[in-house]
Design an enzyme around this catalytic site. Sequence first.
Site, PDB file in Angstrom:
ATOM      1  N   TRP A 149       0.839  -1.206   0.000  1.00 11.46           N
ATOM      2  CA  TRP A 149       0.000   0.000   0.000  1.00 11.46           C
ATOM      3  C   TRP A 149       0.874   1.256   0.000  1.00 11.46           C
ATOM      4  O   TRP A 149       0.608   2.234  -0.701  1.00 11.46           O
ATOM      5  CB  TRP A 149      -0.902  -0.027   1.240  1.00 11.46           C
ATOM      6  CG  TRP A 149      -2.064   0.894   1.243  1.00 11.46           C
ATOM      7  CD1 TRP A 149      -2.068   2.228   0.908  1.00 11.46           C
ATOM      8  CD2 TRP A 149      -3.417   0.569   1.606  1.00 11.46           C
ATOM      9  NE1 TRP A 149      -3.321   2.744   1.053  1.00 11.46           N
ATOM     10  CE2 TRP A 149      -4.172   1.749   1.481  1.00 11.46           C
ATOM     11  CE3 TRP A 149      -4.048  -0.580   2.043  1.00 11.46           C
ATOM     12  CZ2 TRP A 149      -5.546   1.802   1.774  1.00 11.46           C
ATOM     13  CZ3 TRP A 149      -5.404  -0.530   2.323  1.00 11.46           C
ATOM     14  CH2 TRP A 149      -6.143   0.641   2.187  1.00 11.46           C
ATOM     15  N   ARG A 203      -5.052  -1.704  -7.569  1.00  8.78           N
ATOM     16  CA  ARG A 203      -5.172  -2.689  -6.488  1.00  8.78           C
ATOM     17  C   ARG A 203      -6.469  -3.477  -6.499  1.00  8.78           C
ATOM     18  O   ARG A 203      -6.623  -4.424  -5.717  1.00  8.78           O
ATOM     19  CB  ARG A 203      -4.964  -1.999  -5.133  1.00  8.78           C
ATOM     20  CG  ARG A 203      -3.582  -1.378  -4.973  1.00  8.78           C
ATOM     21  CD  ARG A 203      -2.464  -2.389  -5.170  1.00  8.78           C
ATOM     22  NE  ARG A 203      -1.141  -1.780  -4.969  1.00  8.78           N
ATOM     23  CZ  ARG A 203       0.006  -2.451  -5.029  1.00  8.78           C
ATOM     24  NH1 ARG A 203       0.019  -3.737  -5.316  1.00  8.78           N
ATOM     25  NH2 ARG A 203       1.160  -1.828  -4.853  1.00  8.78           N
ATOM     26  N   ARG A 261       3.575   1.857  -1.248  1.00  8.79           N
ATOM     27  CA  ARG A 261       4.261   2.178  -2.498  1.00  8.79           C
ATOM     28  C   ARG A 261       3.556   3.310  -3.242  1.00  8.79           C
ATOM     29  O   ARG A 261       4.111   3.891  -4.158  1.00  8.79           O
ATOM     30  CB  ARG A 261       4.329   0.942  -3.414  1.00  8.79           C
ATOM     31  CG  ARG A 261       5.096  -0.220  -2.849  1.00  8.79           C
ATOM     32  CD  ARG A 261       6.529   0.160  -2.506  1.00  8.79           C
ATOM     33  NE  ARG A 261       7.227   0.784  -3.612  1.00  8.79           N
ATOM     34  CZ  ARG A 261       7.785   0.144  -4.640  1.00  8.79           C
ATOM     35  NH1 ARG A 261       7.774  -1.155  -4.677  1.00  8.79           N
ATOM     36  NH2 ARG A 261       8.385   0.808  -5.616  1.00  8.79           N
ATOM     37  N   HIS A 262       2.322   3.594  -2.846  1.00  9.51           N
ATOM     38  CA  HIS A 262       1.539   4.644  -3.518  1.00  9.51           C
ATOM     39  C   HIS A 262       1.935   5.998  -2.929  1.00  9.51           C
ATOM     40  O   HIS A 262       1.369   6.460  -1.950  1.00  9.51           O
ATOM     41  CB  HIS A 262       0.043   4.331  -3.397  1.00  9.51           C
ATOM     42  CG  HIS A 262      -0.318   3.080  -4.129  1.00  9.51           C
ATOM     43  ND1 HIS A 262      -0.813   3.080  -5.412  1.00  9.51           N
ATOM     44  CD2 HIS A 262      -0.167   1.773  -3.789  1.00  9.51           C
ATOM     45  CE1 HIS A 262      -0.983   1.837  -5.820  1.00  9.51           C
ATOM     46  NE2 HIS A 262      -0.596   1.027  -4.854  1.00  9.51           N
TER      47      HIS A 262
HETATM   48  C1  LIG Z   1       0.254  -5.899  -9.425  1.00 11.12           C
HETATM   49  C2  LIG Z   1       1.409  -5.084  -8.930  1.00 11.12           C
HETATM   50  C3  LIG Z   1       2.654  -5.666  -8.812  1.00 11.12           C
HETATM   51  C4  LIG Z   1       3.756  -4.906  -8.352  1.00 11.12           C
HETATM   52  N1  LIG Z   1       4.968  -5.510  -8.225  1.00 11.12           N
HETATM   53  C5  LIG Z   1       6.027  -4.790  -7.771  1.00 11.12           C
HETATM   54  C6  LIG Z   1       7.311  -5.399  -7.618  1.00 11.12           C
HETATM   55  O1  LIG Z   1       7.506  -6.571  -7.892  1.00 11.12           O
HETATM   56  N2  LIG Z   1       8.329  -4.636  -7.136  1.00 11.12           N
HETATM   57  C7  LIG Z   1       8.156  -3.319  -6.842  1.00 11.12           C
HETATM   58  O2  LIG Z   1       9.119  -2.676  -6.419  1.00 11.12           O
HETATM   59  N3  LIG Z   1       6.952  -2.725  -6.966  1.00 11.12           N
HETATM   60  C8  LIG Z   1       5.884  -3.412  -7.425  1.00 11.12           C
HETATM   61  N4  LIG Z   1       4.662  -2.815  -7.533  1.00 11.12           N
HETATM   62  C9  LIG Z   1       4.514  -1.404  -7.123  1.00 11.12           C
HETATM   63  C10 LIG Z   1       4.437  -0.485  -8.351  1.00 11.12           C
HETATM   64  O3  LIG Z   1       5.662  -0.499  -9.083  1.00 11.12           O
HETATM   65  C11 LIG Z   1       4.106   0.953  -7.921  1.00 11.12           C
HETATM   66  O4  LIG Z   1       5.146   1.433  -7.083  1.00 11.12           O
HETATM   67  C12 LIG Z   1       2.813   1.038  -7.139  1.00 11.12           C
HETATM   68  O5  LIG Z   1       1.796   0.327  -7.804  1.00 11.12           O
HETATM   69  C13 LIG Z   1       2.394   2.492  -6.975  1.00 11.12           C
HETATM   70  O6  LIG Z   1       1.958   2.965  -8.223  1.00 11.12           O
HETATM   71  P1  LIG Z   1       2.220   4.448  -8.695  1.00 11.12           P
HETATM   72  O7  LIG Z   1       3.684   4.727  -8.765  1.00 11.12           O
HETATM   73  O8  LIG Z   1       1.440   4.663  -9.965  1.00 11.12           O
HETATM   74  O9  LIG Z   1       1.517   5.277  -7.520  1.00 11.12           O
HETATM   75  P2  LIG Z   1       1.990   6.622  -6.812  1.00 11.12           P
HETATM   76  O10 LIG Z   1       3.315   6.432  -6.167  1.00 11.12           O
HETATM   77  O11 LIG Z   1       0.835   7.058  -5.966  1.00 11.12           O
HETATM   78  O12 LIG Z   1       2.186   7.628  -7.995  1.00 11.12           O
HETATM   79  C14 LIG Z   1       1.072   8.044  -8.792  1.00 11.12           C
HETATM   80  C15 LIG Z   1       1.620   8.634 -10.075  1.00 11.12           C
HETATM   81  O13 LIG Z   1       2.424   9.768  -9.758  1.00 11.12           O
HETATM   82  C16 LIG Z   1       3.556   9.803 -10.615  1.00 11.12           C
HETATM   83  N5  LIG Z   1       4.774   9.664  -9.814  1.00 11.12           N
HETATM   84  C17 LIG Z   1       4.846   9.474  -8.462  1.00 11.12           C
HETATM   85  N6  LIG Z   1       6.137   9.436  -8.075  1.00 11.12           N
HETATM   86  C18 LIG Z   1       6.880   9.615  -9.181  1.00 11.12           C
HETATM   87  C19 LIG Z   1       8.278   9.651  -9.453  1.00 11.12           C
HETATM   88  N7  LIG Z   1       9.183   9.516  -8.479  1.00 11.12           N
HETATM   89  N8  LIG Z   1       8.668   9.845 -10.712  1.00 11.12           N
HETATM   90  C20 LIG Z   1       7.791   9.988 -11.723  1.00 11.12           C
HETATM   91  N9  LIG Z   1       6.455   9.934 -11.568  1.00 11.12           N
HETATM   92  C21 LIG Z   1       6.006   9.772 -10.307  1.00 11.12           C
HETATM   93  C22 LIG Z   1       3.408   8.644 -11.595  1.00 11.12           C
HETATM   94  O14 LIG Z   1       2.705   9.100 -12.727  1.00 11.12           O
HETATM   95  C23 LIG Z   1       2.557   7.666 -10.823  1.00 11.12           C
HETATM   96  O15 LIG Z   1       1.828   6.767 -11.647  1.00 11.12           O
HETATM   97  C24 LIG Z   1       3.576  -3.539  -7.997  1.00 11.12           C
HETATM   98  C25 LIG Z   1       2.305  -2.965  -8.127  1.00 11.12           C
HETATM   99  C26 LIG Z   1       1.237  -3.719  -8.579  1.00 11.12           C
HETATM  100  C27 LIG Z   1      -0.126  -3.068  -8.688  1.00 11.12           C
END
Ligand SMILES: Cc1cc2nc3c(=O)[nH]c(=O)nc-3n(C[C@H](O)[C@H](O)[C@H](O)COP(=O)(O)OP(=O)(O)OC[C@H]3O[C@@H](n4cnc5c(N)ncnc54)[C@H](O)[C@@H]3O)c2cc1C
Length: 234
Positions: free
Chosen positions: A86, A197, A88-89
């Site tokens: 969670w 999710r 990671r968002h």
């Molecule tokens: C099914 C699934 C499997 C996954 N498996 C793995 C895994 O094996 N290993 C792993 O490490 N993670 C994994 N993740 C985590 C994934 O990589 C994302 O970190 C997580 O889903 C959060 O998504 P997000 O970055 O879009 O969300 P948020 O962090 O809320 O970001 C939202 C949006 O803001 C922008 N943003 C935020 N921060 C930045 C930045 N620093 N640079 C550029 N744009 C940014 C992007 O457009 C992003 O889409 C997994 C996720 C899912 C759903």
Amino acid sequence: MDDSQGVTRVHEHGYVRLVEAWGSDEQIVAAARMSTDGAFRGWGTDTEPGDERLLARLWRDRHTSPFEQAGMSLEVRAPLFVVREWQRHRTQSFNEQSARYGALPYDDYLPSIERVLLGGQSKGNRQGSGTAVPHAAAEAWRTELAGLQERAEAVYRLGIESGISRELSRCALTVSRYSRMRASANLRNWLAFLALRLAPDAQEEIRDYARAVATLLAERFPRTWALAKEGMTT
Ligand SMILES: Cc1cc2nc3c(=O)[nH]c(=O)nc-3n(C[C@H](O)[C@H](O)[C@H](O)COP(=O)(O)OP(=O)(O)OC[C@H]3O[C@@H](n4cnc5c(N)ncnc54)[C@H](O)[C@@H]3O)c2cc1C
């Protein structure tokens, strides 16, 4: 399962509780109308269309900033492995219970036997589950896990009772231990969270939490949710 306190229970020991929500479907439309000095004009009727058309256009054309004028703050109790996924968002803000300040209560997530029976390694998704596990193997593994959780708690308590700090004693715990946090985000980012999710490739346990979030969001933002859920695979 929902109760009257705005709490949605998840599994045996978890929940999602609405702390507060701000904004509304109407305020999203009103925010969009800032660009033309206008205001919310009202939803349509059976015969007369209204601002549901503007709301739909904003969503369809990804005119996303008005959806940032609303949001929700939630309290969540979930196993550590769910909390880790969670958090990671990054567009959400978090405050989490400290396991250095106080001992974590003895609640661990023990998957149901039904979950384990269908929790075999997926053939198509290297991260996922979904194949059948023989009954005897499922029962045996689940019993071992319950024993490990009990043993982990014993070592945790032994550390604390022996004067070893809480921050060190927690090394004994597994990722199935429950933690509690507040998670706050604007509506745009909650919808992005749900798109990822609720999807079938997300782990079943965080999907259960996402369903609880979706229920709360739908109650507060029914028109936005009706539009957003169209594009989601749940
Ligand atoms: C099914 C699934 C499997 C996954 N498996 C793995 C895994 O094996 N290993 C792993 O490490 N993670 C994994 N993740 C985590 C994934 O990589 C994302 O970190 C997580 O889903 C959060 O998504 P997000 O970055 O879009 O969300 P948020 O962090 O809320 O970001 C939202 C949006 O803001 C922008 N943003 C935020 N921060 C930045 C930045 N620093 N640079 C550029 N744009 C940014 C992007 O457009 C992003 O889409 C997994 C996720 C899912 C759903």
